[in-house]
Design a protein around this motif. Structure first.
Motif, PDB file in Angstrom:
ATOM      1  N   THR A   1       0.872  -1.343  -0.061  1.00  0.00           N
ATOM      2  CA  THR A   1       0.039  -0.176  -0.180  1.00  0.00           C
ATOM      3  C   THR A   1       0.608   1.178   0.028  1.00  0.00           C
ATOM      4  N   LEU A   2       0.507   2.283  -0.748  1.00  0.00           N
ATOM      5  CA  LEU A   2       1.373   3.347  -1.009  1.00  0.00           C
ATOM      6  C   LEU A   2       0.559   4.794  -1.067  1.00  0.00           C
ATOM      7  N   ASP A   3       1.136   5.648  -0.486  1.00  0.00           N
ATOM      8  CA  ASP A   3       0.289   7.093  -0.732  1.00  0.00           C
ATOM      9  C   ASP A   3       0.838   7.679  -1.902  1.00  0.00           C
ATOM     10  N   SER A   4      -0.063   8.250  -2.725  1.00  0.00           N
ATOM     11  CA  SER A   4       0.268   8.832  -4.045  1.00  0.00           C
ATOM     12  C   SER A   4      -0.235  10.187  -4.107  1.00  0.00           C
ATOM     13  N   LEU A   5       0.432  11.165  -4.350  1.00  0.00           N
ATOM     14  CA  LEU A   5      -0.067  12.408  -4.282  1.00  0.00           C
ATOM     15  C   LEU A   5      -1.002  12.666  -5.565  1.00  0.00           C
ATOM     16  N   TRP A   6      -0.828  12.075  -6.549  1.00  0.00           N
ATOM     17  CA  TRP A   6      -1.686  12.089  -7.906  1.00  0.00           C
ATOM     18  C   TRP A   6      -1.713  10.416  -8.333  1.00  0.00           C
ATOM     19  N   LYS A   7      -2.894  10.432  -9.076  1.00  0.00           N
ATOM     20  CA  LYS A   7      -2.858   9.036  -9.754  1.00  0.00           C
ATOM     21  C   LYS A   7      -2.222   9.119 -11.196  1.00  0.00           C
ATOM     22  N   ALA A   8      -1.091   9.068 -10.709  1.00  0.00           N
ATOM     23  CA  ALA A   8      -0.262   9.027 -12.038  1.00  0.00           C
ATOM     24  C   ALA A   8       0.128   7.597 -12.710  1.00  0.00           C
TER      25      ALA A   8
END
Length: 345
Positions: free
Chosen positions: A26-33
């Motif tokens: 599981t990762l936090d991602s600032l944008w759905k890039a």
């Protein structure tokens, strides 16, 4: 529509834990890039696919996974590999000028079985890696205890889509769809007798889209998927035989065992193993093997597709393989059928 592109993305590690039969990152991602997912190093028979865009392989050589996060200029946190992980031995982050790469090293070359990705309810990016199935030898008809193992049987065509058509010796029309169901039911009975959980995407002449098939596959989250079809080629009744297809490198070993087990069963006059980009075979959540179980346009193959004894023999051929991990952490092939008790193989 109006919009804009962010100037960078940021990735942060949340956790790597075992959930049911998967290792979930599981990762936090600032944008759905966008991201790239690659098994490396992997060699192919034809550089860059060759003229036919074929990515056939002769050996599964991957030693690690590279997940490249496009536009990511920040990667925070550390991926802690659990001590009991059966997939990975270490992780590292490679920071480039315009992206970041998370490299997950496999415990053993080629010991990777499938993956999927999604965003959870918190908007976090998740990768679900399929852990190897545990199977043991047993004193039953198949020589294996498959308790806890889920097998998906993707039954080709159905409903308004009857697939290939043949005519029996009396001139009666026979559809591929009906033959696919008959073979799937025979295989299901064999697997369930050994303790496996078997999921069918249809049991009757039911029509479904390819996307519906994929959704059923993902919801089932099986250890392996076998797609069951029958082939045809109009105007060439002399062409017959069994064909086995794979797409992903991690599906090749399973497809090879399907091919070899079926060939040993001597059900067909000819048996072949191919790479192909069939849509169902391109799914990555588990090893997927697509089978063409004879030609509807061949009288020999069609007779076998109708004959119940021949159908049972096809099911008993053990049309796939489950890998188990021995005490040393080595991957050991365990065929579903054909276990020789005297030789212990």
């Amino acid at each position: 529509y109006d919009g804009y592109l962010p100037d960078h993305n940021e990735i942060g590690v949340v956790s790597l834990e075992t959930v049911d039969r998967h290792s979930v990152l599981t990762l936090d991602s600032l944008w759905k890039a966008p991201f790239y997912f690659d098994l490396k190093p992997q060699t192919y028979q034809y550089p860059n696919g060759g003229g036919d865009r074929s990515y056939a392989i002769s050996a599964y050589t991957a030693e690690y996974i590279d997940i490249t996060f496009c536009y990511a200029t920040q990667f925070t946190g550390t991926v802690e590999i659990p001590g009991d992980s059966r997939l990975f031995k270490s992780a590292e982050v490679i920071r480039n000028e315009s992206d970041c790469i998370l490299r997950l090293h496999l415990k053993k070359t080629g010991s990777f079985y499938g993956w999927d990705s999604f965003y959870n309810e918190k908007g976090q990016l998740c990768f679900a890696f399929l852990n190897p199935a545990k199977a043991t030898k047993a004193e039953n008809a198949l020589g294996a205890d498959l308790t806890g193992i889920t097998v998906m049987l993707d039954i080709g065509h159905g409903g308004v889509d009857g697939g290939a058509v043949g005519k029996d010796e009396n001139g009666n029309q026979v559809t591929e769809s009906s033959r696919n169901v008959a073979l799937a039911n025979a295989l299901k009975a064999q697997l369930e007798s050994a303790g496996a959980t078997v999921v069918l995407n249809r049991e009757t002449e039911y029509s479904m889209t390819v996307d519906e098939r994929i959704q059923i596959l993902k919801n089932a989250a099986p250890d392996i998927c076998i797609a069951i079809h029958h082939n045809s080629i109009q105007g060439h009744p002399e062409i017959d035989g069994f064909e086995c297809f794979y797409y992903s490198p991690f599906s090749m070993l399973a497809a090879k065992q399907v091919y070899e087990q079926t060939k040993q069963a001597e059900v067909y006059k000819d048996n072949t193993l191919y790479w192909h980009n069939y849509y169902v075979a391109r799914q990555t959540c588990c090893p997927v093997v697509l089978t063409e179980n004879g030609y509807m346009t061949s009288q020999f193959d069609l007779n076998n597709a109708i004959d119940e004894a021949s159908i049972a023999k096809k099911a008993q051929a053990g049309q796939f393989i489950i890998f188990r991990i021995d005490d040393k952490g080595e991957r050991v092939p365990l065929t579903i059928a054909g276990y020789d008790r005297e030789k212990g193989t």
